[in-house]
Design an enzyme around this catalytic site. Sequence first.
Site, mmCIF file in Angstrom:
data_model
loop_
_atom_site.group_PDB
_atom_site.id
_atom_site.type_symbol
_atom_site.label_atom_id
_atom_site.label_comp_id
_atom_site.label_asym_id
_atom_site.label_seq_id
_atom_site.Cartn_x
_atom_site.Cartn_y
_atom_site.Cartn_z
ATOM 1 N N SER A 163 0.832 -1.196 0.000
ATOM 2 C CA SER A 163 0.000 0.000 0.000
ATOM 3 C C SER A 163 0.874 1.257 0.000
ATOM 4 O O SER A 163 1.673 1.448 -0.904
ATOM 5 C CB SER A 163 -0.970 -0.040 1.178
ATOM 6 N N ASP A 209 -9.140 -4.156 -6.038
ATOM 7 C CA ASP A 209 -8.615 -3.191 -5.076
ATOM 8 C C ASP A 209 -9.410 -1.884 -5.165
ATOM 9 O O ASP A 209 -9.430 -1.227 -6.200
ATOM 10 C CB ASP A 209 -7.137 -2.933 -5.386
ATOM 11 N N HIS A 241 -7.272 -5.244 -1.911
ATOM 12 C CA HIS A 241 -6.090 -4.476 -1.539
ATOM 13 C C HIS A 241 -5.218 -5.213 -0.525
ATOM 14 O O HIS A 241 -3.990 -5.104 -0.540
ATOM 15 C CB HIS A 241 -6.528 -3.127 -0.970
#
Length: 293
Positions: A163, A209, A241
Amino acid sequence: MPVPTLRRKLSLLTTAFAAAAAFLSVPASPALAANPYERGPAPTNASIEAARGTFAIAQVTVARSSVSGFGGGTIYYPTTTSAGTFGAVAISPGFTASQSSVAWLGPRLASQGFVVITIDTLSTLDQPDSRGTQLLAALDYLTRTSSVRTRIDANRLGVMGHSMGGGGSLAAARTRPALQAAVPLTPWHGTKSWSTVRVPTLIVGAENDTVAPVSSHSEPFYTSMSAAPEKAYLELNNASHSAPTSGQSVTAAKYSLSWLKRFIDDDTRYDQFLCPAPSGSAIQEYRATCPHA
């Protein structure tokens, strides 16, 4: 023909035959030495999917109070040094997360022949560029002052992250082009163009995601990397994600390992898993610069 002349010619012929025989009997030159950075046995699909490699490992906690530039972490490393030094990888978690979210990658990669540090960031709210700076600080700590520094080849280093940590790994690659590999996992970053990155980079995106949609993050990141000598984009099929963290994606791990091996260790035995482009039910899409130079 006079006898002396005949004897002389016979002598010359004998000498020539002896020289030829000696040349033919010289042992063949030994094969070129194997890549000195190869670590571990020849890989197979089963070995790169395995939760552990062949190296026994240990780990050491790095207290936040004992370092500067990042928030401490955990080092995972092979216990043997008989094969020589190892490449090293620093891994950052994402926004609001701690190192526990990426900790599963530590022993998995270390047991395949790397020294790995999973880090905590100075603040869980740190932005991607800050995480990139902290990844580099962690690598500097590993190679200069850590208890395992003598096990590491400081010229063979890489970064990973999830991320915003993935965005951080891109930022680290932009800042330090001497890195050998970067692997952003479902990366998030406000910057969309990475045309100055010169580090071989594997970007792992996830089809579903909604935090860092591939259409506005992973895909434009990959497309923009015009200066990278090698790059690849792996999109996980029907994945979210958090696939590289909570789901402990075997697919993300196996291709991340292959990328790190190929470019940190220059281990061409791993090319077979990256070129031609892999496919399968777990992969939505794969783009790359195959074949690798």
